[in-house]
Design a protein around this motif. Structure first.
Motif, mmCIF file in Angstrom:
data_model
loop_
_atom_site.group_PDB
_atom_site.id
_atom_site.type_symbol
_atom_site.label_atom_id
_atom_site.label_comp_id
_atom_site.label_asym_id
_atom_site.label_seq_id
_atom_site.Cartn_x
_atom_site.Cartn_y
_atom_site.Cartn_z
ATOM 1 N N HIS A 121 -47.021 -17.648 11.550
ATOM 2 C CA HIS A 121 -46.073 -16.649 12.224
ATOM 3 C C HIS A 121 -44.762 -17.243 12.305
ATOM 4 C CE1 HIS A 121 -44.826 -14.063 15.465
ATOM 5 N NE2 HIS A 121 -44.533 -15.161 16.193
ATOM 6 N N ARG A 122 -43.678 -16.326 12.139
ATOM 7 C CA ARG A 122 -42.482 -16.621 12.372
ATOM 8 C C ARG A 122 -41.706 -15.471 13.423
ATOM 9 N NH1 ARG A 122 -44.656 -20.329 10.450
ATOM 10 N NH2 ARG A 122 -43.819 -21.493 8.780
ATOM 11 N N TRP A 123 -40.742 -16.076 14.234
ATOM 12 C CA TRP A 123 -40.230 -15.196 15.291
ATOM 13 C C TRP A 123 -39.235 -14.352 14.634
ATOM 14 C CZ3 TRP A 123 -42.366 -14.914 19.782
ATOM 15 C CH2 TRP A 123 -43.232 -15.913 20.109
ATOM 16 N N PRO A 124 -39.349 -13.107 15.012
ATOM 17 C CA PRO A 124 -38.413 -11.966 14.505
ATOM 18 C C PRO A 124 -36.942 -12.217 15.144
ATOM 19 C CG PRO A 124 -39.723 -11.062 16.079
ATOM 20 C CD PRO A 124 -40.391 -12.374 15.959
ATOM 21 N N ILE A 125 -35.950 -12.043 14.684
ATOM 22 C CA ILE A 125 -34.461 -12.198 15.196
ATOM 23 C C ILE A 125 -33.680 -10.843 14.696
ATOM 24 C CG2 ILE A 125 -34.645 -14.707 14.988
ATOM 25 C CD1 ILE A 125 -32.557 -14.246 12.552
ATOM 26 N N GLY A 126 -34.359 -9.931 14.034
ATOM 27 C CA GLY A 126 -33.408 -8.728 13.822
ATOM 28 C C GLY A 126 -34.295 -7.868 12.864
ATOM 29 N N PHE A 127 -33.620 -6.941 12.082
ATOM 30 C CA PHE A 127 -34.358 -5.920 11.291
ATOM 31 C C PHE A 127 -33.376 -5.414 10.312
ATOM 32 C CE2 PHE A 127 -37.061 -5.751 14.995
ATOM 33 C CZ PHE A 127 -38.255 -5.690 14.382
ATOM 34 N N VAL A 128 -33.790 -5.121 9.030
ATOM 35 C CA VAL A 128 -32.949 -4.677 8.014
ATOM 36 C C VAL A 128 -32.721 -3.080 8.150
ATOM 37 C CG1 VAL A 128 -32.804 -4.342 5.502
ATOM 38 C CG2 VAL A 128 -33.688 -6.257 6.321
ATOM 39 N N THR A 129 -31.643 -2.619 7.912
ATOM 40 C CA THR A 129 -31.419 -1.238 8.197
ATOM 41 C C THR A 129 -30.987 -0.328 6.949
ATOM 42 O OG1 THR A 129 -29.075 -1.637 8.710
ATOM 43 C CG2 THR A 129 -30.450 -1.270 10.669
ATOM 44 N N VAL A 182 -36.657 -9.380 9.967
ATOM 45 C CA VAL A 182 -35.897 -10.836 9.766
ATOM 46 C C VAL A 182 -36.357 -11.982 10.599
ATOM 47 C CG1 VAL A 182 -33.586 -11.886 9.327
ATOM 48 C CG2 VAL A 182 -33.883 -9.481 8.859
ATOM 49 N N CYS A 183 -36.891 -12.947 9.998
ATOM 50 C CA CYS A 183 -37.409 -14.032 10.954
ATOM 51 C C CYS A 183 -36.645 -15.233 10.970
ATOM 52 C CB CYS A 183 -38.854 -14.066 10.650
ATOM 53 S SG CYS A 183 -39.874 -12.610 10.858
ATOM 54 N N ALA A 184 -37.081 -16.160 11.752
ATOM 55 C CA ALA A 184 -36.402 -17.564 11.842
ATOM 56 C C ALA A 184 -37.400 -18.586 11.147
ATOM 57 C CB ALA A 184 -36.209 -17.914 13.170
ATOM 58 N N PRO A 185 -36.727 -18.945 9.889
ATOM 59 C CA PRO A 185 -37.703 -19.932 9.223
ATOM 60 C C PRO A 185 -37.588 -21.410 9.892
ATOM 61 C CG PRO A 185 -35.530 -19.913 8.199
ATOM 62 C CD PRO A 185 -35.514 -18.921 9.411
ATOM 63 N N VAL A 201 -32.692 -17.376 6.499
ATOM 64 C CA VAL A 201 -33.578 -16.462 7.118
ATOM 65 C C VAL A 201 -34.837 -16.173 6.197
ATOM 66 C CG1 VAL A 201 -31.648 -15.477 8.655
ATOM 67 C CG2 VAL A 201 -32.379 -14.363 6.557
ATOM 68 N N LEU A 202 -35.798 -15.841 6.559
ATOM 69 C CA LEU A 202 -37.051 -15.077 6.103
ATOM 70 C C LEU A 202 -37.073 -13.734 6.433
ATOM 71 C CD1 LEU A 202 -39.741 -17.746 6.923
ATOM 72 C CD2 LEU A 202 -38.471 -17.598 4.724
ATOM 73 N N VAL A 203 -37.413 -13.022 5.367
ATOM 74 C CA VAL A 203 -37.292 -11.539 5.410
ATOM 75 C C VAL A 203 -38.845 -11.175 4.862
ATOM 76 C CG1 VAL A 203 -36.455 -9.378 4.651
ATOM 77 C CG2 VAL A 203 -35.003 -11.333 5.027
ATOM 78 N N ARG A 204 -39.439 -10.260 5.619
ATOM 79 C CA ARG A 204 -40.774 -9.757 5.180
ATOM 80 C C ARG A 204 -40.685 -8.170 5.215
ATOM 81 N NH1 ARG A 204 -45.549 -8.292 7.123
ATOM 82 N NH2 ARG A 204 -44.873 -8.246 9.299
ATOM 83 N N ASN A 205 -40.982 -7.501 4.044
ATOM 84 C CA ASN A 205 -41.086 -5.917 4.166
ATOM 85 C C ASN A 205 -42.464 -5.836 4.795
ATOM 86 O OD1 ASN A 205 -39.039 -5.844 2.495
ATOM 87 N ND2 ASN A 205 -40.050 -6.219 0.629
ATOM 88 N N LEU A 206 -42.651 -4.724 5.607
ATOM 89 C CA LEU A 206 -43.597 -4.499 6.686
ATOM 90 C C LEU A 206 -44.780 -4.079 5.886
ATOM 91 C CD1 LEU A 206 -41.809 -2.185 9.250
ATOM 92 C CD2 LEU A 206 -42.325 -4.860 9.062
ATOM 93 N N ARG A 207 -45.016 -3.700 4.694
ATOM 94 C CA ARG A 207 -45.819 -3.502 4.021
ATOM 95 C C ARG A 207 -46.493 -4.700 3.150
ATOM 96 N NH1 ARG A 207 -44.624 2.088 4.427
ATOM 97 N NH2 ARG A 207 -45.972 3.432 5.630
#
Length: 417
Positions: free
Chosen positions: A337-345, A282-285, A388-394
């Motif tokens: 590049h967008r800065w990470p603020i968290g992760f999806v569990t 999860v990144c900051a837009p 927020v912006l969300v990017r799947n790792l793959r």
């Protein structure tokens, strides 16, 4: 209830019950059979046809009935299981239980408790299983390795730099590139001196699961001016606050970065399109990212993406096992590049009518994002949720999402399924 230390009468053996049913059928069709009674075995003399049970109601935060929990003596579990299944009940496994929890907005233990040791052990075991299955595939179709568990330590870099998504990303990238080498070298030295641990990338901070904990944290860091509303269940009051720009304040700009981190559980909904998977970052837009999706005149085909070459190298594993995110020197990569603020569990449940994902994001970063979005966006486009912006790792594509802070919808977030 019953005392586990005392001897509990066992259920009647299945063979005896079957024989009794057979005799009942014989009586029903009026067939003769030997009248001699069956000899009572020692097991039958010590068995019972009833047992104590405990039935508990499961209700959500709104008081609606969600189901029942049946607690039985261990020796009676098989008897009840066979009876319930034979009457049409459907058995589910741990994965299905997790889907049900996500669909109703409840956390699942231990996958949605990243602050517990059980989460670390669970994710390490899951990562080992995924690695084992991947090694069975041919190298040409083998998926590249992604961090499991999520590298929570990278959020510290975002807080340390005090970087806001609405700020000058180009300048931020230059600043980080200037000292990234020295930072990496110092960490590599630490990796060589510290013993290797299987529980790497553990959560650096706390998870606020009650409004009181979040309020105490804000008071401790002097962040009372941050735009967070723990236990503020009156949505109308938040809307009135959102429209009054005089109440926005400075958003806690004086808060130091050398402090413990506090994470909040948020519910993520995709804006227009997108699927959020477990482990997604999860990144900051920036403001332009939000306008790309919200503006009707813009064509969002393709959207915001990082170069395909950066997908594999976005996170790099160190010798000690920790993962760190890498900022490429390529101008195109740095621009996306967008800065990470968290992760999806917990990711979206396939087939759900209202897909929702669960994530944990740093509290002060969420508050600063909300402040910048409320300040820079027109009143009609402001929302109580946080973009927020969300990017799947793959995947190389970012998707716009709406983050709802759970502790702003209810006083406590301690329940789980």
């Amino acid at each position: 209830m019953w005392d586990a230390n005392s001897r509990m009468c066992l259920p009647v053996e299945e063979s005896i019950l079957c024989l009794e049913k057979h005799h009942s059928r014989m009586d029903l069709v009026c067939l003769d059979y030997p009248k001699a009674g069956m000899p009572k075995t020692p097991t039958e003399l010590q068995s019972s046809r009833c047992c104590p049970t405990l039935l508990l109601e499961n209700r959500n935060s709104k008081g609606l009935l969600m189901g029942w929990s049946l607690i039985l003596p261990l020796s009676w579990a098989r008897v009840f299981w066979i009876s319930i299944i034979s009457k049409g009940a459907h058995a589910i496994g741990l994965q299905e239980k997790r889907w049900v929890a996500c669909d109703v907005g409840l956390p699942d233990f231990p996958s949605d408790f990243p602050d517990c040791n059980a989460y670390s052990y669970f994710m390490v075991a899951e990562g080992a299983n995924i690695k084992q299955n991947a090694e069975k595939l041919p190298p040409s179709v083998r998926p590249f390795k992604v961090p499991i568990p999520s590298p929570w330590n990278v959020v510290r870099a975002t807080v340390h730099k005090g970087l806001l998504a609405m700020g000058d990303m180009q300048h931020c990238g230059d600043e980080v590139m200037a000292d990234r080498n020295s930072l990496s070298n110092s960490k590599c030295c630490d990796c060589n001196t510290k013993p290797h641990s299987s529980l790497v990338n553990s959560l650096d901070g706390i998870v606020a699961r009650t409004s009181c904990v979040l309020t105490d944290f804000l008071s401790e860091i002097h962040g009372d001016c941050l735009l967070l509303f723990p236990g503020f269940q009156n949505k109308t009051g938040i809307l009135e606050f959102m429209m009054d720009e005089n109440k926005f304040g400075n958003g806690g700009s004086q808060i130091t970065s050398d402090r413990k981190l506090c994470y909040l559980r948020v519910l993520l909904h995709a804006y227009k399109e997108g699927v959020f998977e477990e482990g997604a970052v999860v990144c900051a837009p920036v403001l332009g990212d939000i306008l790309l999706w919200t503006s009707r005149s813009e064509n969002i085909e393709g959207g915001l993406q990082i170069p395909q070459s950066s997908v594999r190298s976005y996170f790099k594993q160190q010798l000690c096992g920790n993962w760190e995110f890498q900022i490429s020197q390529d101008p195109v990569s740095r621009g996306s590049h967008r800065w990470p603020i968290g992760f999806v569990t917990t990711g979206f449940v396939r087939g759900s009518k209202k897909p929702v994902a669960e994530a944990f994001c740093e509290a002060t970063l969420l508050a600063r994002l909300r402040q910048e979005q409320w300040k820079r966006m027109p009143e009609k486009q402001r929302r109580t949720e946080i973009y927020v912006l969300v990017r799947n790792l793959r995947s190389s594509a970012y998707r716009l999402g709406l983050a709802t802070i759970v502790l702003e919808q209810q006083v406590d977030d301690v329940g789980f399924l």
